[in-house]
Design an enzyme around this catalytic site. Sequence first.
Site, PDB file in Angstrom:
ATOM      1  N   LYS A   1      15.055   0.223   3.929  1.00 12.54           N
ATOM      2  CA  LYS A   1      14.319   0.830   2.810  1.00 12.54           C
ATOM      3  C   LYS A   1      14.383   2.351   2.883  1.00 12.54           C
ATOM      4  O   LYS A   1      14.525   3.027   1.858  1.00 12.54           O
ATOM      5  CB  LYS A   1      12.861   0.355   2.844  1.00 12.54           C
TER       6      LYS A   1
ATOM      7  N   LEU B   1       0.820  -1.197   0.000  1.00 10.72           N
ATOM      8  CA  LEU B   1       0.000   0.000   0.000  1.00 10.72           C
ATOM      9  C   LEU B   1       0.863   1.259   0.000  1.00 10.72           C
ATOM     10  O   LEU B   1       2.070   1.209   0.234  1.00 10.72           O
ATOM     11  CB  LEU B   1      -0.948  -0.028   1.196  1.00 10.72           C
TER      12      LEU B   1
ATOM     13  N   LYS C   1       7.183  11.134  -0.289  1.00 10.40           N
ATOM     14  CA  LYS C   1       6.673  10.530   0.946  1.00 10.40           C
ATOM     15  C   LYS C   1       7.757   9.751   1.668  1.00 10.40           C
ATOM     16  O   LYS C   1       7.932   9.866   2.882  1.00 10.40           O
ATOM     17  CB  LYS C   1       5.486   9.627   0.617  1.00 10.40           C
TER      18      LYS C   1
END
Length: 301
Positions: A170, A64, A238
């Site tokens: 990440k 998501l 983001k």
Amino acid sequence: MKIGFIGLGIMGSRMAANLQKHGYSLIVFNRTRAKAEPLLGPCGTFSDSPAKLAEEVEVLFTMLAHPNAVEQAALGKDGFLIHLKPNALWIDCSSVNPSFSKKMAAEAAQRGVHFVDAPVTGSAPAAAEAKLIFWVGADPADLERIRSLLLCMGDKIVHVGERGMGASLKMVVNLLLGNAMAAFAEAMALGKGLGISQKILFDSSLNTAAVAPFLASKREKIESGNYEAEFPLQWMQKDMHLATVSAYESGVAMPQTNVTKEIYRLAMRDGHETKDFSAIYDYLNNGPGVSTIRRQTRERE
């Protein structure tokens, strides 16, 4: 093994398709059902909600866009977490901040569910070709339970450590990608401002030690002006923001990334949010502010 997959965007749809190519049947959910249609058939059924999906599966993948979307799918109205069976595995491949992953791991543990954070590196072509890299935070036994599934979608697995550590790495990787893309765009803007052609700049800098290797793959997009998204700019912004949140939580100073993420935000405001993140090149070289400066320079001359 009954497998569920929630989140069928640019990456998730390709990852789910690769599981199907290896013979796995999936139960899928996406807020926009149309995105699920290519996966439906003998190896894919659509569920009306995350909650109903969870009741039928032993392993659940989520892919998501951001932490709020993950939390809503897991804990919101019709959320899946309370409906997963004890000892079920939830693998979150979304790009989220480490503290959020740890929070979800704790929520899962309270319900007897095993949580794995396994975000990926690789854009849409890598996802389609099953060449993703998985950064995994997990109990070793949980990783072994899903290793064969991950290798249906990627060709490298890095077990970083306990839950939350995959998300941690990440953040580091995407910080490097975002900063490198913006730095390259800015350097090329300087070169062109000094009168060097874009072709000479690209021929001279790409595939050298001065430039990150991935940037060579963005040349065609830049030269054609076709910034069809492989990794949307808004999600790069983001991720860079989440990296700065993580830095704040860890007491780490990141002045460069704090500035760069705001450059991406300005590019979003200029209409680049759904384009590939390499469109930061277009913003820094051809955006409204750049055009105004160039016009004023010509007028002075």
